[in-house]
Scaffold this motif. Structure first.
Motif, PDB file in Angstrom:
ATOM      1  N   PHE A  84     -12.274  -5.242  -1.745  1.00 59.86           N
ATOM      2  CA  PHE A  84     -11.192  -4.211  -1.881  1.00 59.86           C
ATOM      3  C   PHE A  84     -10.135  -4.737  -0.885  1.00 59.86           C
ATOM      4  O   PHE A  84      -9.008  -4.674  -1.175  1.00 59.86           O
ATOM      5  N   SER A  85     -10.659  -5.051   0.222  1.00 59.81           N
ATOM      6  CA  SER A  85      -9.507  -5.355   1.525  1.00 59.81           C
ATOM      7  C   SER A  85      -8.988  -6.591   1.066  1.00 59.81           C
ATOM      8  O   SER A  85      -7.650  -6.727   1.246  1.00 59.81           O
ATOM      9  N   ARG A  86      -9.440  -7.817   0.485  1.00 60.78           N
ATOM     10  CA  ARG A  86      -8.757  -8.906   0.104  1.00 60.78           C
ATOM     11  C   ARG A  86      -7.793  -8.408  -0.802  1.00 60.78           C
ATOM     12  O   ARG A  86      -6.688  -9.006  -0.749  1.00 60.78           O
ATOM     13  N   ALA A  87      -7.893  -7.654  -1.794  1.00 57.55           N
ATOM     14  CA  ALA A  87      -6.981  -7.125  -3.040  1.00 57.55           C
ATOM     15  C   ALA A  87      -6.016  -6.324  -2.340  1.00 57.55           C
ATOM     16  O   ALA A  87      -4.946  -6.942  -2.691  1.00 57.55           O
ATOM     17  N   ALA A  88      -6.215  -5.566  -1.361  1.00 57.46           N
ATOM     18  CA  ALA A  88      -5.132  -4.941  -0.629  1.00 57.46           C
ATOM     19  C   ALA A  88      -4.130  -5.840   0.189  1.00 57.46           C
ATOM     20  O   ALA A  88      -3.041  -5.662   0.319  1.00 57.46           O
ATOM     21  N   ALA A  89      -4.898  -6.891   0.587  1.00 55.39           N
ATOM     22  CA  ALA A  89      -4.013  -7.865   1.356  1.00 55.39           C
ATOM     23  C   ALA A  89      -3.323  -8.718   0.489  1.00 55.39           C
ATOM     24  O   ALA A  89      -1.972  -8.756   0.767  1.00 55.39           O
ATOM     25  N   ALA A  90      -3.578  -8.974  -0.743  1.00 53.78           N
ATOM     26  CA  ALA A  90      -2.801  -9.661  -1.666  1.00 53.78           C
ATOM     27  C   ALA A  90      -1.386  -8.856  -2.071  1.00 53.78           C
ATOM     28  O   ALA A  90      -0.490  -9.291  -1.993  1.00 53.78           O
ATOM     29  N   GLU A  91      -1.829  -7.461  -2.268  1.00 52.22           N
ATOM     30  CA  GLU A  91      -0.799  -6.348  -2.577  1.00 52.22           C
ATOM     31  C   GLU A  91       0.136  -6.207  -1.638  1.00 52.22           C
ATOM     32  O   GLU A  91       1.391  -5.971  -1.659  1.00 52.22           O
ATOM     33  N   GLY A  92      -0.193  -6.131  -0.200  1.00 54.72           N
ATOM     34  CA  GLY A  92       0.612  -5.691   0.757  1.00 54.72           C
ATOM     35  C   GLY A  92       1.333  -6.979   1.637  1.00 54.72           C
ATOM     36  O   GLY A  92       2.311  -6.431   2.244  1.00 54.72           O
ATOM     37  N   ALA A  93       1.086  -8.177   1.423  1.00 58.10           N
ATOM     38  CA  ALA A  93       1.597  -9.223   2.011  1.00 58.10           C
ATOM     39  C   ALA A  93       2.928  -9.336   2.137  1.00 58.10           C
ATOM     40  O   ALA A  93       3.746  -9.364   3.308  1.00 58.10           O
ATOM     41  N   ARG A  94       3.654  -9.063   1.170  1.00 57.71           N
ATOM     42  CA  ARG A  94       5.112  -9.273   0.718  1.00 57.71           C
ATOM     43  C   ARG A  94       5.933  -8.155   1.482  1.00 57.71           C
ATOM     44  O   ARG A  94       6.920  -8.473   1.988  1.00 57.71           O
ATOM     45  N   ASP A  95       5.111  -7.083   1.637  1.00 58.07           N
ATOM     46  CA  ASP A  95       5.930  -5.975   2.720  1.00 58.07           C
ATOM     47  C   ASP A  95       5.682  -6.130   3.992  1.00 58.07           C
ATOM     48  O   ASP A  95       5.741  -4.839   4.699  1.00 58.07           O
ATOM     49  N   GLY A  96       4.723  -7.067   4.491  1.00 60.54           N
ATOM     50  CA  GLY A  96       4.508  -6.916   5.864  1.00 60.54           C
ATOM     51  C   GLY A  96       3.358  -6.152   6.318  1.00 60.54           C
ATOM     52  O   GLY A  96       3.063  -5.776   7.592  1.00 60.54           O
TER      53      GLY A  96
END
Length: 257
Positions: A166-178
């Motif tokens: 889950f954390s990997r997926a969240a990292a992918a989604e949040g990366a562009r927003d810092g």
């Protein structure tokens, strides 16, 4: 000298003892304003007292992270009170013992409500709040049990494995927003939750034999790793799983005497 978390607003679940309490104290020493969350007020107040005696900034909030409404409201209140949320540490955990054949469906789900549902609710809310203020850091706590099969802890093991992906997926989604999302994976750490596993010399020695470094971890050692991932020193790190386990996950079997 300013600390690595100077002026940051940090929310830590399971903050009344163990890894959560040690992380709260470390964050406060690094200059963060810390909000510690837990189901019982007295342990939170004890941690709060220690931090304030050291000159740190801290507040307590009673909320059950396995209750969606309570958890979301607690996070949103912090953002409203302080104007933003910079760091979330999803540390609270719960588990049930038992063999698979004897485990009820209710017991199975008990392992997921705090570790998986709570991590999801906290991360979802924090991402929305952090996006509004330009980014932030989320650190989720998994376990070596999520990487290696553990007899009589199937539910806990499955829930902690879920936290990692889950954390990997969240990292992918949040990366562009810092928004950085990372995972800490401990082996056994000396906390109230593990007291029964280390209750006598024989149990402790048997446990320590499995760890290449020959000892169990201390909450402060986990707090150091969490602080690093929460800080700007880890500004280009997201979607990673960091074992803090004395080398346990690096070996198939040990023959250390």
């Amino acid at each position: 000298m300013a600390g690595s978390l100077q002026n940051k607003i940090a929310f830590i679940t399971g903050g009344g003892s163990g890894i959560g309490a040690a992380t709260a104290e470390r964050f406060a020493r690094e200059g963060a304003t810390v909000i510690i969350c837990g189901r019982r007020l007295d342990p939170l107040l004890a941690v709060e007292k220690r931090i304030k005696q050291q000159g740190g900034s801290v507040n307590s909030v009673v909320a059950d992270v396995s209750n969606e409404t309570q958890f979301i409201q607690a996070l949103e209140k912090v953002s409203n009170d302080y104007g933003r949320l910079d760091i979330l540490v999803n540390n609270a955990m719960a588990f049930t013992w038992g063999g698979i054949e004897d485990m009820t469906t209710e017991q199975w789900h008990e392992n997921f409500t705090t570790s998986v549902d709570g991590t999801f609710w906290g991360t979802r809310t924090a991402m929305k709040l952090m996006r509004q203020s330009g980014g932030g850091a989320i650190i989720n706590l998994s376990s070596i049990c999520g990487a290696l099969g553990t007899a009589y802890m199937a539910g806990y093991s499955a829930s902690k494995a879920a936290v990692v992906n889950f954390s990997r997926a969240a990292a992918a989604e949040g990366a562009r927003d810092g928004i950085r999302v990372n995972v800490i994976t401990p082996a056994i750490v000396e906390t109230p939750a593990t007291a029964g596993m280390l209750s006598d010399d024989n149990s402790r020695q048997n446990t320590e034999k499995l760890i290449p470094m020959g000892r169990v971890g201390q909450p402060e050692e986990l707090a150091s790793a969490i602080t690093f991932l929460a800080s700007d020193d880890a500004s280009y790190i997201t979607g990673t799983e960091l074992p803090v386990d004395g080398g346990r996950s690096a070996v198939l079997i040990t023959a250390l005497d």
